[in-house]
Each structure stands twice: as structure tokens, then as C-alpha cells.
Design a protein around this motif. Structure first.
Motif, mmCIF file in Angstrom:
data_model
loop_
_atom_site.group_PDB
_atom_site.id
_atom_site.type_symbol
_atom_site.label_atom_id
_atom_site.label_comp_id
_atom_site.label_asym_id
_atom_site.label_seq_id
_atom_site.Cartn_x
_atom_site.Cartn_y
_atom_site.Cartn_z
ATOM 1 N N ALA A 133 -25.195 -34.792 3.190
ATOM 2 C CA ALA A 133 -26.400 -35.604 3.053
ATOM 3 C C ALA A 133 -27.132 -35.301 1.752
ATOM 4 O O ALA A 133 -27.170 -34.152 1.296
ATOM 5 N N ASP A 134 -27.703 -36.332 1.170
ATOM 6 C CA ASP A 134 -28.563 -36.154 0.001
ATOM 7 C C ASP A 134 -29.792 -35.357 0.416
ATOM 8 O O ASP A 134 -30.423 -35.645 1.443
ATOM 9 N N LYS A 135 -30.145 -34.353 -0.370
ATOM 10 C CA LYS A 135 -31.220 -33.440 0.001
ATOM 11 C C LYS A 135 -32.570 -34.135 0.130
ATOM 12 O O LYS A 135 -33.381 -33.779 0.976
ATOM 13 N N THR A 136 -32.837 -35.105 -0.719
ATOM 14 C CA THR A 136 -34.152 -35.745 -0.762
ATOM 15 C C THR A 136 -34.281 -36.897 0.218
ATOM 16 O O THR A 136 -35.222 -36.960 1.005
ATOM 17 N N THR A 137 -33.340 -37.822 0.186
ATOM 18 C CA THR A 137 -33.470 -39.045 0.978
ATOM 19 C C THR A 137 -32.833 -38.959 2.359
ATOM 20 O O THR A 137 -33.147 -39.757 3.238
ATOM 21 N N GLY A 138 -31.899 -38.022 2.565
ATOM 22 C CA GLY A 138 -31.196 -37.940 3.835
ATOM 23 C C GLY A 138 -30.045 -38.919 3.939
ATOM 24 O O GLY A 138 -29.365 -38.971 4.967
ATOM 25 N N ARG A 139 -29.776 -39.668 2.876
ATOM 26 C CA ARG A 139 -28.660 -40.614 2.908
ATOM 27 C C ARG A 139 -27.342 -39.852 2.997
ATOM 28 O O ARG A 139 -27.145 -38.846 2.313
ATOM 29 N N ILE A 140 -26.424 -40.314 3.829
ATOM 30 C CA ILE A 140 -25.120 -39.675 3.978
ATOM 31 C C ILE A 140 -24.212 -40.139 2.847
ATOM 32 O O ILE A 140 -23.900 -41.331 2.744
ATOM 33 N N ILE A 141 -23.798 -39.198 1.997
ATOM 34 C CA ILE A 141 -22.963 -39.545 0.847
ATOM 35 C C ILE A 141 -21.482 -39.270 1.115
ATOM 36 O O ILE A 141 -20.627 -39.683 0.336
ATOM 37 N N TYR A 142 -21.196 -38.579 2.220
ATOM 38 C CA TYR A 142 -19.801 -38.345 2.611
ATOM 39 C C TYR A 142 -19.766 -38.111 4.114
ATOM 40 O O TYR A 142 -20.627 -37.418 4.682
ATOM 41 N N ALA A 143 -18.767 -38.702 4.747
ATOM 42 C CA ALA A 143 -18.598 -38.508 6.187
ATOM 43 C C ALA A 143 -17.118 -38.485 6.525
ATOM 44 O O ALA A 143 -16.324 -39.234 5.944
ATOM 45 N N ALA A 144 -16.755 -37.623 7.456
ATOM 46 C CA ALA A 144 -15.387 -37.551 7.956
ATOM 47 C C ALA A 144 -15.446 -37.227 9.445
ATOM 48 O O ALA A 144 -16.265 -36.407 9.880
ATOM 49 N N VAL A 145 -14.591 -37.882 10.218
ATOM 50 C CA VAL A 145 -14.561 -37.654 11.658
ATOM 51 C C VAL A 145 -13.111 -37.520 12.114
ATOM 52 O O VAL A 145 -12.181 -37.953 11.414
ATOM 53 N N GLY A 146 -12.926 -36.921 13.283
ATOM 54 C CA GLY A 146 -11.577 -36.768 13.843
ATOM 55 C C GLY A 146 -11.554 -37.176 15.299
ATOM 56 O O GLY A 146 -11.405 -36.320 16.189
ATOM 57 N N PRO A 147 -11.698 -38.466 15.597
ATOM 58 C CA PRO A 147 -11.813 -38.905 16.991
ATOM 59 C C PRO A 147 -10.502 -38.806 17.781
ATOM 60 O O PRO A 147 -9.415 -38.996 17.236
ATOM 61 N N ARG A 148 -10.647 -38.534 19.047
ATOM 62 C CA ARG A 148 -9.499 -38.523 19.960
ATOM 63 C C ARG A 148 -9.960 -39.122 21.287
ATOM 64 O O ARG A 148 -10.852 -38.577 21.956
#
Length: 344
Positions: free
Chosen positions: A222-237
């Protein structure tokens, strides 16, 4: 003579005082009010990875296939308010053969959601047609001014919150953010009526199988100031089990890692950088600059005002002495009332 200051000194003094007042106003009033979740958002984020999924045509699980998660977030400006942000979210999970999906129902998974949050705290607000009911501190974004601590993340597939652990910093496309991770242990999330052979009971035509969900790993930056997610990864099952069984019978969806594409990362980083720069300008750069310049201009104005008054005072004093002397008058040192000798 009336003592006056020069126009320049008054201008400098006035401008300096104005800037001194403006500096704390920007930092303490304007900047906090600029930290509000936007309502006119329209973004698409794309995740890609490999994994397994249940092919309904082949009636079996196929492996090592490309998987794509596409999420579109649109702000409902009309229903949003000064306090609440209303976002409509559409998410689909697709193998290559259903991309681009002509019909959302062709996707492996398709969901339509409506998220309502407090624009200042990012906390959920349960109103305005919210769907689903959710809790936590983070989902589509983090609160402003992200802290180095654990956060409560809402996992919509699980239908519950998950603790995110702070793991330091990480650079995405050269831009640094705060990294958080989590895992989800296998959890029963519901039931589904399926042919018995899918859960190891071929003699039964239909079975109310249990749906189970787990996540190999969630990683969010997450961006430190705005909280915007700049990278995400998930591993659903997602799997099916026979009623009461402790073993997975059929895999519906399984991927060790599906993550933001490079294009999505660049887009998110660009948006975060722009928003952070604007907030920094209003909250730090302008207040500091205005305060420093205001102090200099105020000091310069005061100095010029004082000097101008002293100069005028000196000029007035000299003129008074000169006017008191009467060099052309004879016997200027004699009082006009003194008796003079006369003749009779």
C-alpha cells in the motif's frame, strides 16, 4: 508632520502576515480535508497467474492453466456524500477460453458488490444498498497515512476478516510502499448441491456438498500516504468435500499465486504518486514554504517601517529648529517684549 511608512514596507508586512496565517491553515485545515476517499473513481485492476480449475464441459479439474482476475471499481457519485463513498465493484475469474467474456456468467466466478465506506477513516458504512455486509479496515484500499502495524482485511470469499501482518517496505516499479501479508486456513464457507461422484459418492445422484476455502497467501503493498494498493497477490483455493469429510474431493479453483500485472502495477503506482504528491504539496511543501517566506517578508516589512518612521522623525526635528531661527531679524536674541530706548 505626520509620520508614515513607505508603501513597499506595508505591502511586504501585509504579505508576510498573510503567508504566516496561510501556512498553518493549509497544514491543519486544508490538507486533512483533502484526505478523502474519491467518489468519481473508475479503475480496472488485472491479476494473472497459473492454476487449476473445474472445467464444467470436461466435468473434471484441469491443471496448469492461465487464470485472470479482473476487477472494475466505479464510484457512484450520485449516491455518495461528503461523508460516504459508494463504490460498485465487479470481479470475474476467467481461464483463457472465456476471455474476453461476452457474458459475465461465462466466467468461472463472477461477483457484483457495492461497497460503502467512510471517506475519512475507510471504515465500512452499512447503508445505501451495501452488498455484501463487510467489516474491517482494509479491502479495496487502506486508510490514509498507513501505519506500521497489523490491519484487519476483509476477505470477501471467506466472508470474514483476516489479520494482515506488517512486513516492512517493498518497491513496486521503483515506488516504495508498506507490505502486508496473510494466510487463510481451510474454512467451510457454505454448501452446494452437486452430483455425488464429485465428492466420492458415485452411487448418490445428488449430494449437498460442503464448500471449503483457503488462501495460500495474500500480499498487499500500500502507498504510505493515500492507502492505495499498488500491488496485490492472492492464492485462492476453493474445493468441495463430502458432508462431514476432512478431505477435499474436487478442486474448483486453486492457484499458488495470482498477482497484479506489470501494467496494473504501473497504473496504480502512477495514481498513488500523483495523489501523494498533491497531498504533500498541500500538507508539507506549501505550509513550510509559506511559513518561511512569510517570516522573511514580515521581518523585512517591520524593518522598513521602523526605518521609515525614524527617517521621518529626523526630518521633522531638523525643520523645527530651522524655522525657529530668524537670521534676518536684527537683534534676534532680544525678546520682543523688552523695553527699547526712546526720544522725547
Amino acid at each position: 508632520m505626520r509620520r508614515t511608512a513607505s508603501p513597499l514596507s506595508l505591502v511586504l508586512l501585509g504579505l508576510g502576515v498573510f503567508l504566516l496565517v496561510l501556512a498553518p491553515l493549509l497544514a491543519w485545515y486544508v490538507e486533512p480535508r483533502a484526505k478523502r476517499t474519491p467518489v468519481d473513481i473508475d479503475t480496472i485492476t488485472v491479476f494473472k497467474g497459473k492454476g487449476s480449475y473445474f472445467d464444467t464441459k470436461k466435468i473434471k479439474t484441469v491443471h496448469n492453466k492461465n487464470l485472470t482476475i479482473t476487477r472494475q471499481v466505479r464510484g457512484d457519485v450520485e449516491d455518495s456524500t461528503k461523508e460516504h463513498a459508494v463504490w460498485d465493484v465487479v470481479t470475474s475469474v476467467d481461464p483463457d477460453k472465456s476471455l474476453p467474456a461476452a457474458d459475465p456468467h461465462d466466467s468461472l466466478l463472477f461477483t457484483q458488490e457495492r461497497w460503502v465506506t467512510d471517506r475519512e477513516t475507510n471504515r465500512p458504512v452499512h447503508c445505501c444498498g451495501e452488498k455484501p455486509y463487510f467489516e474491517g479496515e482494509a479491502y479495496l484500499k487502506f486508510p490514509f497515512d498507513v501505519e506500521k502495524r497489523s490491519y484487519v482485511w476483509w476477505d470477501n470469499t471467506l466472508g470474514a476478516t483476516v489479520p494482515l501482518t506488517f512486513r516492512g517496505t517493498k518497491k513496486i516499479q521503483g515506488y516504495e510502499g508498506y507490505r502486508f501479508t496473510a494466510k487463510v486456513k481451510p474454512t467451510k464457507t457454505g454448501t452446494r448441491l452437486v452430483p455425488g461422484r464429485l465428492v466420492g459418492q458415485p452411487k448418490r445422484s445428488n449430494v449437498l456438498a460442503e464448500e471449503w476455502y483457503a488462501n495460500h497467501g495474500v500480499e498487499l503493498v500500500a502507498d504510505k500516504t493515500t492507502g492505495r494498493i499498488i500491488y496485490a497477490a492472492v492464492g485462492p483455493r476453493k474445493t468441495l468435500r463430502a458432508p462431514g469429510s476432512e478431505k477435499d474431493a474436487t478442486v474448483l479453483l486453486d492457484s499458488k499465486r495470482i498477482a497484479f500485472t506489470a501494467k496494473t502495477q504501473k497504473t496504480q503506482v502512477g495514481l498513488a504518486d500523483d495523489d501523494s504528491s498533491r497531498l504533500k504539496l498541500v500538507g508539507t511543501t506549501l505550509p513550510v514554504g509559506a511559513g518561511a517566506l512569510g517570516a522573511l517578508l514580515t521581518a523585512a516589512g517591520v524593518v522598513l517601517v521602523v526605518r521609515g518612521r525614524r527617517s521621518n522623525s529626523g526630518a521633522n526635528g531638523s525643520g523645527g529648529l530651522d524655522s525657529a531661527a530668524e537670521p534676518d531679524r536684527p537683534n534676534g536674541d532680544t525678546s520682543p517684549s523688552a523695553l527699547q530706548p526712546t526720544t522725547m
